[in-house]
Design a protein around this motif. Structure first.
Motif, PDB file in Angstrom:
ATOM      1  N   UNK A 121       0.841  -1.190   0.000  1.00 25.78           N
ATOM      2  CA  UNK A 121       0.000   0.000   0.000  1.00 25.78           C
ATOM      3  C   UNK A 121       0.880   1.245   0.000  1.00 25.78           C
ATOM      4  N   UNK A 122       1.933   1.179   0.844  1.00 25.06           N
ATOM      5  CA  UNK A 122       2.772   2.376   0.924  1.00 25.06           C
ATOM      6  C   UNK A 122       3.601   2.504  -0.358  1.00 25.06           C
ATOM      7  N   UNK A 123       3.966   1.381  -0.959  1.00 21.47           N
ATOM      8  CA  UNK A 123       4.679   1.453  -2.234  1.00 21.47           C
ATOM      9  C   UNK A 123       3.767   2.077  -3.306  1.00 21.47           C
ATOM     10  N   UNK A 124       2.490   1.686  -3.251  1.00 20.56           N
ATOM     11  CA  UNK A 124       1.541   2.251  -4.222  1.00 20.56           C
ATOM     12  C   UNK A 124       1.409   3.763  -4.025  1.00 20.56           C
ATOM     13  N   UNK A 125       1.348   4.183  -2.746  1.00 17.44           N
ATOM     14  CA  UNK A 125       1.248   5.624  -2.489  1.00 17.44           C
ATOM     15  C   UNK A 125       2.465   6.365  -3.043  1.00 17.44           C
ATOM     16  N   UNK A 126       3.655   5.755  -2.831  1.00 18.55           N
ATOM     17  CA  UNK A 126       4.876   6.406  -3.350  1.00 18.55           C
ATOM     18  C   UNK A 126       4.841   6.469  -4.866  1.00 18.55           C
ATOM     19  N   UNK A 127       4.352   5.379  -5.455  1.00 18.74           N
ATOM     20  CA  UNK A 127       4.280   5.351  -6.918  1.00 18.74           C
ATOM     21  C   UNK A 127       3.335   6.442  -7.417  1.00 18.74           C
ATOM     22  N   UNK A 128       2.213   6.583  -6.711  1.00 21.61           N
ATOM     23  CA  UNK A 128       1.249   7.594  -7.151  1.00 21.61           C
ATOM     24  C   UNK A 128       1.801   8.999  -6.988  1.00 21.61           C
ATOM     25  N   UNK A 129       2.564   9.197  -5.894  1.00 21.71           N
ATOM     26  CA  UNK A 129       3.189  10.513  -5.686  1.00 21.71           C
ATOM     27  C   UNK A 129       4.186  10.783  -6.815  1.00 21.71           C
ATOM     28  N   UNK A 130       4.916   9.714  -7.178  1.00 25.39           N
ATOM     29  CA  UNK A 130       5.893   9.814  -8.263  1.00 25.39           C
ATOM     30  C   UNK A 130       5.194  10.156  -9.581  1.00 25.39           C
ATOM     31  N   UNK A 131       4.050   9.516  -9.808  1.00 24.22           N
ATOM     32  CA  UNK A 131       3.274   9.815 -11.018  1.00 24.22           C
ATOM     33  C   UNK A 131       2.825  11.280 -11.038  1.00 24.22           C
ATOM     34  N   UNK A 132       2.422  11.762  -9.860  1.00 25.54           N
ATOM     35  CA  UNK A 132       2.001  13.170  -9.805  1.00 25.54           C
ATOM     36  C   UNK A 132       3.176  14.082 -10.132  1.00 25.54           C
ATOM     37  N   UNK A 133       4.348  13.724  -9.603  1.00 30.51           N
ATOM     38  CA  UNK A 133       5.570  14.499  -9.864  1.00 30.51           C
ATOM     39  C   UNK A 133       5.864  14.491 -11.380  1.00 30.51           C
TER      40      UNK A 133
END
Ligand code: PEP
Ligand code: MG
Length: 591
Positions: free
Chosen positions: A244-256
């Motif tokens: 879940x936390x990896x997914x959140x990081x991935x999504x933050x990365x996508x936003x970046x």
């Protein structure tokens, strides 16, 4: 419940977590159920009802898929509808029912085995594909012998699709049936159509998992990590939290990434560069723009041929190019004529296998030998050029004669269109790919004949260094920063610039931040790549000054090995612009 962790090939990045749904495959009966003479008529009616339901279902699916994914994916259903309405199929089924006095299930099973055996005896890829299509259609009829179950309920729940192998039609069918949030397959590779489709739809996918379809049951909780190519079935709560936390990081990365996508493509000292996207399906255009592409720098047109049972007509081509030109306008789209032949054979044409496909009848060589196919494709490209944003591009040029012949064909087709009063762009830019070393060596002559060149570094490096990078034994030799390669690239870029002609790089090299800095230093301003890499390249190029890149590259070209060049370049850039490689760090630390 036992936790299962499997490694595969991540072909579409991101993380999906949810319930597994196994792709339904019908198992044909092995029971021969007899009926009486008097029941034959009813059985035939039953079969025809199933055929009618199947026809209706296929027509609906086709519409559904057309709306959701686009015309190109809907084509497959035309092929299925044609098979369904083939008189020979109906006659074969009825014959078994009447002669053997058996239920339709057995007739379908018999006819299926008959055709599977027949197709098996033909090794041609075309028939292998038709074999699966026919099985698909028969399975659908089989299912429709019984009244359809209402699938509405299951269709609302998001699911991770698990299967042995997925045909493009099955991807289309499955995503039209229920919300698919992830894909996990036993089979498949990076460039399979399913992988491309998953990427363009933003669905995380892992393939090459060997036997996941045997290890997973419907309803199992499953995690698909398309970024790192891992699948976990029945994870513990701790593993779930981790992902879940990896997914959140991935999504933050996508936003970046999306933020960077909107920034201006220019270096620190204000020099403009142009990021373009390489795509293989028209559906990918929107995704490409969302990553900051300023146009489509390479549209690989092969799928138009590979997706249908017969050869595409001019209208088939035009429908795709028209859509591309419209959705890309006013930005440019470089449509590449087919790069087929060699190992990418064209099923409809029954091409003979060649002993050395990489050096064989590929791309322009194939096109010049199959003139009518080539003319059909070029006519469609010309017709789609009315908005003046289409460019024609031809792969694998080896000598000037090919370019001259190409131009003669284009001139002939233009004259034809003119006389038929069909509008097109009189000034459509015509360019060639520089991917055979001889063409790079001859750039000073070739450049006189064309409006632009695009360097295909994937093939250029493979041929120049004589390395098949798919071959594990020698792939370590595939070095984009080999001094010989850089010198060759310098020559092509410099000659094109001196002649006032546009030059782009559309090989994978353009997607690597260090390579992009080197190419910028060599004079390149247009970079075409897989859209997901545009933000990281943009970030690297925005973080440096052109003069730093130029000075560093000039010195690096004096060095003797790829390793020395890389170390020197990284050092030189980091000293002045430490943030240039930040994106690569973000990529490895947070995804
Ligand atoms: C290349 O060779 O670099 C290229 C872009 O063409 P393809 O990868 O389609 O062969
Ligand atoms: Mg190539």
């Amino acid at each position: 419940m036992e936790i299962i962790r499997l490694r595969g090939l991540g072909v579409s990045p991101g993380i999906a977590m949810g319930e597994a749904s196994l792709s339904e495959r019908v198992v044909f009966t092995s029971r021969r159920e007899p009926i009486s003479e008097g029941q034959v008529e009813d059985e035939l009616k039953r079969l025809r009802r199933a055929l009618d339901r199947t026809r209706q279902e296929l027509t609906e699916l086709k519409e559904h898929v057309r709306e959701r994914v686009g015309d190109e994916q809907a084509f497959i259903f035309d092929a299925h509808l044609m098979m369904l309405d083939d008189q020979m199929l109906l006659t074969s089924l009825e014959k078994v029912i009447v002669e053997e006095k058996v239920r339709s299930e057995w007739a379908i099973s018999r006819v299926n085995s008959h055709f599977q055996n027949l197709f098996d005896s033909l090794t041609d890829e075309y028939f292998q594909q038709r074999k699966t299509d026919l099985s698909d259609v028969l399975a659908r009829i089989y299912r429709n012998l019984e009244r359809k179950r209402d699938r509405k309920e299951e269709s609302d729940k998001p699911a991770v699709l698990v299967a042995h192998e997925l045909l493009p039609s099955e991807v289309a069918i499955n995503i039209s049936r229920r919300k698919i949030i992830g894909i996990a397959l036993d089979m498949g590779g990076q460039t399979s159509h399913t992988a491309i489709l998953a990427r363009s739809l933003g669905i995380p996918a892992v393939v090459g998992l060997h036997d996941i379809s045997l290890q997973v049951k419907n309803g199992d909780f499953i995690i698909v990590d398309g970024t790192d190519g891992e699948v976990i079935v029945n994870p513990t709560p701790a593993v779930r939290r981790e992902f879940q936390s990896k997914r959140e990081r991935y999504e933050a990365y996508q936003r970046e990434l999306k933020k960077i996508a909107r920034l201006k493509p220019e270096t620190l000292d204000g020099v403009r560069f142009t990021p373009l996207a390489n795509i293989e399906l028209p559906e990918e255009v929107e995704v490409a723009f969302s990553y900051g592409a300023e146009g489509i720098g390479l549209f690989r047109s092969e799928f138009i041929y590979l997706q249908r049972p017969s050869l595409p007509s001019e209208e088939d081509h035009l429908a795709v190019y028209e859509k591309m030109a419209r959705s890309t306008h006013p930005r440019p789209v470089y449509i590449r004529t087919i790069d087929i032949g060699g190992e990418k054979s064209l099923p409809q044409l029954n091409i003979e296998k060649e002993p050395n496909p990489a050096l064989g009848l590929r791309a322009i060589r194939f096109s010049l030998r199959n003139r009518e196919l080539f003319r059909t494709q070029i006519r469609a490209i010309l017709k789609a050029s009315v908005r003046k944003n289409v460019r024609l591009m031809v792969p694998m040029i080896t000598e000037v004669e090919e370019v001259v012949e190409l131009k003669r064909i284009i001139a002939g087709l233009k004259a034809e269109l003119r006389s038929q009063k069909i509008p097109f762009d009189e000034d459509i830019p015509v360019g060639v790919m520089i991917e055979v070393p001889a063409a790079a060596a001859l750039i000073h002559s070739i450049i006189q004949e064309v409006d632009y060149v695009s360097i295909g570094t994937n093939d250029l490096i493979q041929y120049y260094l004589a390395v098949d990078r798919g071959n594990e034994l020698v792939s370590y030799l595939f070095k984009p920063h080999h001094p010989a390669v850089l010198q060759l690239l310098q020559r092509v870029i410099k000659t094109a610039n001196e002649n006032g002609k546009e030059v782009t790089v559309c090989g994978e090299m353009a997607a690597d931040p260090l390579s992009a800095i080197i190419l910028l230093g060599l004079g390149l301003r247009t970079f075409s790549m897989n859209p997901i890499f545009i933000p990281r390249v943009k970030k690297a190029l925005r973080a440096i000054e052109l003069k730093t890149a130029e000075a560093a590259v000039a010195e690096a070209l004096q060095l003797k090995t790829a390793k020395e060049i890389e170390e020197f370049m990284i050092e030189a850039i980091l000293q002045k612009h430490p943030e240039a490689f930040l994106m690569s760090q973000i990529v490895s630390s947070s995804v």
